[in-house]
Write an enzyme that holds these catalytic residues in place. Structure first.
Site, PDB file in Angstrom:
ATOM      1  N   HIS A  24      -1.845   8.027   3.217  1.00 45.04           N
ATOM      2  CA  HIS A  24      -0.690   8.658   2.561  1.00 45.04           C
ATOM      3  C   HIS A  24      -0.545  10.117   2.977  1.00 45.04           C
ATOM      4  CE1 HIS A  24      -0.174   5.574  -0.932  1.00 45.04           C
ATOM      5  NE2 HIS A  24       0.534   5.261   0.134  1.00 45.04           N
ATOM      6  N   HIS A  80       5.927  -6.094  -0.095  1.00 47.32           N
ATOM      7  CA  HIS A  80       6.044  -4.632  -0.161  1.00 47.32           C
ATOM      8  C   HIS A  80       6.503  -4.089   1.192  1.00 47.32           C
ATOM      9  CE1 HIS A  80       5.222  -0.558  -1.247  1.00 47.32           C
ATOM     10  NE2 HIS A  80       3.958  -0.491  -0.924  1.00 47.32           N
ATOM     11  N   GLU A  82       6.045  -0.899   2.381  1.00 52.86           N
ATOM     12  CA  GLU A  82       5.296   0.208   3.005  1.00 52.86           C
ATOM     13  C   GLU A  82       4.621  -0.253   4.309  1.00 52.86           C
ATOM     14  OE1 GLU A  82       2.796   2.371   0.282  1.00 52.86           O
ATOM     15  OE2 GLU A  82       2.769   4.126   1.598  1.00 52.86           O
ATOM     16  N   ASP A  84       1.914   0.002   5.945  1.00 56.49           N
ATOM     17  CA  ASP A  84       0.583  -0.591   6.095  1.00 56.49           C
ATOM     18  C   ASP A  84       0.605  -2.106   5.891  1.00 56.49           C
ATOM     19  OD1 ASP A  84       1.198   0.332   3.498  1.00 56.49           O
ATOM     20  OD2 ASP A  84      -0.883   0.211   2.862  1.00 56.49           O
ATOM     21  N   HIS A 226      -5.438  -4.721  -0.009  1.00 61.24           N
ATOM     22  CA  HIS A 226      -6.445  -3.794   0.525  1.00 61.24           C
ATOM     23  C   HIS A 226      -7.794  -4.166  -0.076  1.00 61.24           C
ATOM     24  CE1 HIS A 226      -3.602  -0.980   2.317  1.00 61.24           C
ATOM     25  NE2 HIS A 226      -2.948  -0.891   1.187  1.00 61.24           N
TER      26      HIS A 226
END
Ligand code: FEO
Length: 394
Positions: A24, A80, A82, A84, A226
């Site tokens: 981040h 999601h 984002e 990653d 994660h």
């Protein structure tokens, strides 16, 4: 590569990032690396839930190839937007351009604005189902956990929850399951992750957990995107999230400070002595040797925060700035706080600290303790008393 089967016919096809040390935009130190978890569900139809960070696309495709030909994928579920979890999507769509992509409405607009590529996208809402054959995927919108587009996917027949970022940890490991890893390390990383990503969203976390409990769906495994998969006791992390979401803290004080010529350090040590003498644990972190995201992780279960700085240019030492920025943004509610520090001719540092702590929603329970130049023996006794009084207020 050997196949890693999470459940019968459901495979982990992600990647472990052993090297990453900042996440981040350098706001979160990942001392133990991380993983990007993607899950392949093989049924009459083949579905991939989430992808990985783009540099790991080849590894994901290789893992998929161990199980099936990637060109056979029918559905891609994007929990999601984002990067990653999504930046390998364009690579995957080159192989399966006709695969149908599922996600929330915000996910659709987010993916379009990230990758500018065409895809056959189907918007889903909470309760919508996708039949794969013997298995059924059910979608649960999870807006603001932690982005507006966030969504969980539930595999009904397996009691498997795939909640993307929720319940994750930044923890690289050759193991995949909670019963295979050190429990202290696992919970420490889960707490740091919650504190740095979800702390300001506690009311939404609590509401989402209550909503899912209200659905009365059996959950016997939680596989986040994660870190480690919770299979031995998935409710352990759910209960921890409820504790953190309700700001349930323990009688403990975090002292975070920096010092110019050692006076503020002497104050910090004397304050710790005072807290300790009241039977309360205190932990000291000095900038720049400690980083903000580690300290935030430790504040998660601590009731008290004392922040100290020498005064320079009528303000704080610059080493404290990232920490105070994080505290203001993450807003740890229900904590008690105070400021301290030494000064030469003006004492502006403690004013700046108090303003930041108030902006974070903390209760300033004592006036700041400010001492001129080097503390005398008498003044160090005042520091001890300051610590004692603060501990009694917890
Ligand atoms: Fe919100 Fe792991 O990305």
């Amino acid at each position: 590569m050997s196949k890693i089967e999470v459940k019968d016919g459901i495979y982990w096809v992600g990647a472990v990032d052993w090297d990453i040390r900042n996440f981040h935009g350098f706001s979160y130190t990942t001392h133990r690396g991380t993983s990007y978890n993607a899950y392949l569900i093989v049924d009459e139809k083949i579905a991939l839930v989430d992808t990985v960070l783009k540099p790991f696309s080849a590894e994901m495709l290789e893992r998929i190839s161990e199980v099936v030909d990637p060109s056979k994928i029918d559905y891609i579920v994007m929990n999601h937007v984002e990067s990653d979890h999504s930046s390998a999507l364009p690579e995957l769509l080159k192989i399966v351009p006709n695969a149908k992509v599922f996600g929330t409405a915000k996910c659709k607009s987010g993916l379009e604005k990230h990758f500018f590529c065409r895809m056959d996208f189907q918007t889903v809402k909470t309760g919508d189902e996708l039949k794969l054959g013997n298995r059924t995927l059910m979608f649960i919108e999870a807006a603001m956990l932690h982005w507006p587009d966030s969504m969980f996917t539930y595999v009904k027949e397996d009691g498997l929850l795939l909640p993307n970022d929720a319940f994750g940890q930044h923890l690289a490991s050759s193991w995949r399951f909670d019963d295979e890893v050190d429990q202290h390390v696992l919970m420490e990383e889960a707490a740091k992750y919650y504190a740095n990503i979800l702390l300001p969203l506690g009311p939404l976390v609590k509401k989402k957990i209550e909503e899912i409990v209200g659905m009365k769906i059996p959950i016997n495994m939680i596989a986040p995107s994660h870190g480690i998969i919770w299979r031995r006791d998935p409710m352990k992390i759910v209960q921890a999230y409820m504790k953190w979401a309700t700001n349930t803290t323990e009688k403990r004080v975090i002292i975070a400070y920096d010092t110019m010529w050692g006076s503020t350090e002497k104050m910090a040590r004397a304050i710790l002595e005072g807290i300790r003498s009241e039977g309360v644990e205190a932990r000291i972190y000095r900038f720049p040797y400690s980083d903000a995201s580690d300290i935030i992780g430790d504040i998660l279960e601590a009731r008290g925060l004392l922040v100290g700085s020498s005064t320079i240019n009528n303000g704080i030492l610059p080493t404290l700035a990232p920490f105070l920025t994080d505290v203001k943004g993450l807003k740890p509610k229900g904590r008690k706080a105070a400021a301290f520090g030494s000064y030469g001719w003006m004492g502006g540092a403690t004013d700046e600290i108090e303003a930041a702590l108030k902006a974070a929603g903390m209760e300033i329970v004592m006036p700041a303790l400010k001492l001129n130049w080097v503390p005398t023996e008498e003044e160090l006794k005042r520091c001890v008393e300051f610590g004692r009084e603060f501990a009694r207020k917890l």
